[in-house]
Design a protein around this motif. Sequence first.
Motif, mmCIF file in Angstrom:
data_model
loop_
_atom_site.group_PDB
_atom_site.id
_atom_site.type_symbol
_atom_site.label_atom_id
_atom_site.label_comp_id
_atom_site.label_asym_id
_atom_site.label_seq_id
_atom_site.Cartn_x
_atom_site.Cartn_y
_atom_site.Cartn_z
ATOM 1 N N SER A 66 -2.310 14.552 0.131
ATOM 2 C CA SER A 66 -2.100 15.959 0.432
ATOM 3 C C SER A 66 -2.049 16.189 1.939
ATOM 4 O O SER A 66 -1.169 16.885 2.446
ATOM 5 N N LEU B 151 0.842 26.009 -1.086
ATOM 6 C CA LEU B 151 0.605 24.897 -2.006
ATOM 7 C C LEU B 151 -0.820 24.920 -2.536
ATOM 8 O O LEU B 151 -1.044 24.704 -3.727
ATOM 9 N N ALA C 108 -3.732 19.097 -5.340
ATOM 10 C CA ALA C 108 -2.671 18.092 -5.358
ATOM 11 C C ALA C 108 -3.069 16.937 -6.267
ATOM 12 O O ALA C 108 -4.234 16.543 -6.320
ATOM 13 N N PHE D 190 1.007 20.278 -7.650
ATOM 14 C CA PHE D 190 -0.053 21.129 -7.133
ATOM 15 C C PHE D 190 -0.405 22.009 -8.311
ATOM 16 O O PHE D 190 0.438 22.760 -8.806
ATOM 17 N N ILE E 182 6.142 19.574 -7.993
ATOM 18 C CA ILE E 182 6.835 19.917 -6.753
ATOM 19 C C ILE E 182 8.159 19.165 -6.625
ATOM 20 O O ILE E 182 9.109 19.672 -6.029
ATOM 21 N N VAL F 218 8.623 26.955 -3.217
ATOM 22 C CA VAL F 218 7.685 27.045 -2.092
ATOM 23 C C VAL F 218 8.416 26.852 -0.765
ATOM 24 O O VAL F 218 8.232 27.635 0.164
ATOM 25 N N VAL G 192 8.601 18.680 1.652
ATOM 26 C CA VAL G 192 7.409 18.055 1.107
ATOM 27 C C VAL G 192 7.767 16.615 0.772
ATOM 28 O O VAL G 192 8.779 16.351 0.125
#
Length: 121
Positions: free
Chosen positions: A8, A36, A42, A60, A65, A71, A85
């Motif tokens: 994370s 997040l 995570a 998450f 994700i 996001v 990410v």
Amino acid sequence: MKRIQFLSAAILALAATGAAHANDPKATIADLDARLTRIGAARLEGTDTVGGKTVPALYFGDRKINNNYDVVDAVRKAHSATATVFVKDGDEFVRVSTNVLTPKASVASAPSWPATPPTRR
């Protein structure tokens, strides 16, 4: 759990890069982190295909994700900044969610970078 916490932190440290006209890259990263974190903790569970490459599936909370752009798109809207990410896969980081577009306005595929960032001399 330490692996997820490290993962994370690595994701968030590398995740957002402010565009030239963005106000504050640190604020952008903090916002991505907050968004997040609000979703949940995570975790890695199974694998997923991103840009033709099989990588760990990053969640998450209950939200996967990988291949999810909600996001990162919200970060673009709030900060006029790009956000990406990454998930660590072996010796590299692989982009699993991004608001970076190709010249044809499609989401960029999943390039990867060495897990050890290059050093500047």
